[in-house]
Design an enzyme around this catalytic site. Structure first.
Site, PDB file in Angstrom:
ATOM      1  N   HIS A   1     -12.510  -3.778   0.910  1.00  0.00           N
ATOM      2  CA  HIS A   1     -13.711  -3.240   0.241  1.00  0.00           C
ATOM      3  C   HIS A   1     -14.812  -4.279   0.389  1.00  0.00           C
ATOM      4  O   HIS A   1     -14.527  -5.479   0.443  1.00  0.00           O
ATOM      5  CB  HIS A   1     -13.445  -2.971  -1.247  1.00  0.00           C
ATOM      6  CG  HIS A   1     -12.470  -1.871  -1.498  1.00  0.00           C
ATOM      7  ND1 HIS A   1     -12.715  -0.562  -1.174  1.00  0.00           N
ATOM      8  CD2 HIS A   1     -11.217  -1.896  -2.036  1.00  0.00           C
ATOM      9  CE1 HIS A   1     -11.670   0.191  -1.510  1.00  0.00           C
ATOM     10  NE2 HIS A   1     -10.737  -0.599  -2.029  1.00  0.00           N
TER      11      HIS A   1
ATOM     12  N   ASP B   1      -0.443  -3.205   2.141  1.00  0.00           N
ATOM     13  CA  ASP B   1      -1.483  -2.392   1.492  1.00  0.00           C
ATOM     14  C   ASP B   1      -2.861  -3.036   1.697  1.00  0.00           C
ATOM     15  O   ASP B   1      -3.678  -3.104   0.773  1.00  0.00           O
ATOM     16  CB  ASP B   1      -1.199  -2.154   0.007  1.00  0.00           C
ATOM     17  CG  ASP B   1      -2.110  -1.064  -0.578  1.00  0.00           C
ATOM     18  OD1 ASP B   1      -2.800  -0.369   0.209  1.00  0.00           O
ATOM     19  OD2 ASP B   1      -2.137  -0.913  -1.806  1.00  0.00           O
TER      20      ASP B   1
ATOM     21  N   HIS C   1       4.344   0.488  -2.200  1.00  0.00           N
ATOM     22  CA  HIS C   1       3.953  -0.605  -3.114  1.00  0.00           C
ATOM     23  C   HIS C   1       4.549  -0.499  -4.534  1.00  0.00           C
ATOM     24  O   HIS C   1       3.830  -0.316  -5.512  1.00  0.00           O
ATOM     25  CB  HIS C   1       2.437  -0.777  -3.180  1.00  0.00           C
ATOM     26  CG  HIS C   1       1.617   0.491  -3.171  1.00  0.00           C
ATOM     27  ND1 HIS C   1       1.930   1.593  -3.924  1.00  0.00           N
ATOM     28  CD2 HIS C   1       0.488   0.805  -2.501  1.00  0.00           C
ATOM     29  CE1 HIS C   1       1.026   2.534  -3.705  1.00  0.00           C
ATOM     30  NE2 HIS C   1       0.148   2.084  -2.845  1.00  0.00           N
TER      31      HIS C   1
ATOM     32  N   HIS D   1      -4.986  -0.060   5.621  1.00  0.00           N
ATOM     33  CA  HIS D   1      -6.161   0.825   5.605  1.00  0.00           C
ATOM     34  C   HIS D   1      -7.208   0.224   6.536  1.00  0.00           C
ATOM     35  O   HIS D   1      -7.791  -0.807   6.202  1.00  0.00           O
ATOM     36  CB  HIS D   1      -6.737   0.927   4.188  1.00  0.00           C
ATOM     37  CG  HIS D   1      -5.788   1.510   3.177  1.00  0.00           C
ATOM     38  ND1 HIS D   1      -5.749   2.844   2.877  1.00  0.00           N
ATOM     39  CD2 HIS D   1      -4.825   0.925   2.411  1.00  0.00           C
ATOM     40  CE1 HIS D   1      -4.814   3.076   1.950  1.00  0.00           C
ATOM     41  NE2 HIS D   1      -4.241   1.921   1.645  1.00  0.00           N
TER      42      HIS D   1
ATOM     43  N   ASP E   1      -1.475   8.497   0.494  1.00  0.00           N
ATOM     44  CA  ASP E   1      -1.655   7.205  -0.178  1.00  0.00           C
ATOM     45  C   ASP E   1      -3.069   7.042  -0.742  1.00  0.00           C
ATOM     46  O   ASP E   1      -4.060   7.358  -0.099  1.00  0.00           O
ATOM     47  CB  ASP E   1      -1.385   6.036   0.759  1.00  0.00           C
ATOM     48  CG  ASP E   1      -1.630   4.713   0.055  1.00  0.00           C
ATOM     49  OD1 ASP E   1      -1.088   4.546  -1.046  1.00  0.00           O
ATOM     50  OD2 ASP E   1      -2.381   3.882   0.572  1.00  0.00           O
TER      51      ASP E   1
ATOM     52  N   ASN F   1      -6.357   7.949   4.325  1.00  0.00           N
ATOM     53  CA  ASN F   1      -7.497   8.196   3.416  1.00  0.00           C
ATOM     54  C   ASN F   1      -8.826   7.718   3.986  1.00  0.00           C
ATOM     55  O   ASN F   1      -9.553   6.936   3.386  1.00  0.00           O
ATOM     56  CB  ASN F   1      -7.243   7.600   2.011  1.00  0.00           C
ATOM     57  CG  ASN F   1      -7.058   6.088   2.014  1.00  0.00           C
ATOM     58  OD1 ASN F   1      -6.770   5.490   3.047  1.00  0.00           O
ATOM     59  ND2 ASN F   1      -7.216   5.461   0.863  1.00  0.00           N
TER      60      ASN F   1
END
Ligand code: DOR
Ligand code: ZN
Length: 423
Positions: free
Chosen positions: A308, A304, A231, A62, A151, A94
């Site tokens: 954040h 994955d 995952h 991501h 995802d 996403n």
């Protein structure tokens, strides 16, 4: 020209494992053999004692660009990838806006062209990832999407999944699924079980994953679509995937490093930086994942990588978003928890991080051969290091900070250029 001298070349696709030199010229592997050092090389890399392998390929990252670039962007994501030995990364859809349209895809592709490693982009399966209307997969493929995934979210409606698989089969593309039925989850991010009870918090049951894996395995079998289960974290899921493969489904499955190296116990010690979807589970699940990696039920290791911000993760276990970064620790975790523990050979570990991901996405990568793209990772498999919070990623939400791992990346070479060098 660059000469990589005296490294131990491990190339899982061709099964080559020998100490030999590589000459890189014009972005390609020019020669593999034994060569003298001369002044025609602009750089000689002394790789004695190091492993030289194809650049790693991650099918699940991501990069948060566009929309959440305070967590990561394409540039910082590439720095993290290069530091972790990756030369190709496939990004999830996403973002904000979601990659369900040509414009967002073009924006990412334009930025990716300037990036120092290969950034490939998936598009979403459903519009705005709402799980209802399918995207125009044909048009998005033409615009450069490499596959499709919602995802982060599971697809609740079985008929929608069937339709997506029929279309993916027709278009010969890959669908990747996040398998957790939200109706069976009290709260995502922590396993529902011993630890969630101890902490007095709601959790996410393995059953939420198992039922969706079972459904999608059977739909893959029915449609013949190329399906990647993302995952995998539950032992039952491994059994289901094993069965589906035996029955002839074109199923692939990923394991993330945190799921083969940690259990739910880590949540008590680490808190929100051990919160992700699907969650860390039990020792029995972890054991079954390793069994699945050993017998190739699970062919891929995927990070994955889910950055954040510190502020978001400081909200505590219940409120913090799920996800951890992974690109900079993946190879060392595989080496420490799988190779050094005797579960996998280095050859097999690297296969799950190089040519197998390349095969899933039909990429011309993940192999060391004459004339091939010069994408390489060079690392010291025996060097120990302590994970610090000095990540190249914009975020540092890793549960491994402070942990001693084995396997230190020295150089990453992409397209013949040194994109990471230690120090
Ligand atoms: O923990 C997760 N975080 N799992 C996902 O599937 C999505 C990811 C994210 O985007 O943060
Ligand atoms: Zn996911």
């Amino acid at each position: 020209m660059i000469l990589v001298k005296n490294g131990r070349i491990i190339d899982p696709e061709t099964k080559r494992d020998e100490v030999i030199d590589i000459i890189i010229k014009d972005g390609k592997i020019y020669r593999i053999g034994k060569y003298q050092i001369t002044d025609e090389y602009e750089r000689v890399i002394d790789a004695l004692g190091y492993v030289v392998a194809p650049g790693l390929i991650d099918v699940h990252s991501h990069f948060r660009d566009p929309g959440f670039t305070y967590k990561e962007d394409i540039e910082s994501g590439c720095k993290a990838a290069a530091k972790g030995g990756y030369t190709t990364v496939i990004c999830m859809a996403n973002t904000n806006p979601v990659v369900d349209n040509k414009e967002t895809l073009s924006y990412i592709k334009e930025k990716a062209e300037k990036a120092k490693i290969r950034v490939l982009q998936t598009a979403s399966i459903t519009k705005n990832m709402c799980g209802e209307e399918l995207t125009d997969m044909e048009k998005l493929l033409e615009a450069g999407a490499v596959g499709f995934t919602d995802d982060g979210y599971a697809l609740k409606d079985t008929k929608t999944v069937l339709g997506a698989m029929q279309e993916a089969k027709r278009l010969d593309t890959v669908l990747s699924f996040h398998e957790e039925d939200p109706s069976l989850i009290d709260k995502a991010g922590v396993n529902k079980g011993k630890v969630s009870e101890e902490l007095g918090i709601p959790g996410a049951s393995h059953c939420a994953e198992d039922v969706m894996v079972a459904r999608d395995c059977m739909l893959a079998l029915e449609t013949g679509a190329k399906v990647n289960i993302q995952h995998v974290s539950s032992g039952n899921s491994v059994e289901l995937i094993r069965l589906a493969k035996k029955l002839g489904a074109n199923i692939w499955a990923e394991v993330s490093p945190h799921h083969f190296s940690l259990t739910e116990e880590a949540v008590k010690r680490i808190g929100a930086n051990a919160k992700m979807n699907p969650p860390l589970r039990t020792e029995d699940d972890r054991f079954k994942l390793i069994e699945g990696l050993k017998d190739d039920t699970l062919e891929l290791i995927a990070t994955d990588h889910a950055p954040h911000s510190a502020q978001e993760k400081e909200k505590g276990l219940l409120e913090a978003p799920s996800g951890i970064i992974g690109l900079e620790t993946a190879l060392a975790l595989g080496n420490t928890y799988l190779v050094r523990k005797g579960h996998l050979t280095m050859m097999k570990l690297l296969g799950k991080m190089t040519y197998k991901p390349a095969r899933l996405y039909a990429l011309n990568a993940g192999i060391i051969k004459d004339g091939g793209d010069a994408d390489l990772v060079i690392f010291d498999p025996s060097e120990a290091w302590i994970v610090k919070s000095d990540f190249a990623s914009k975020s540092n939400n890793s549960p491994f900070i402070g942990e001693k791992l084995y396997g230190k990346i020295k150089f990453t070479i992409c397209n013949g250029a040194i994109v990471y060098e230690e120090n």
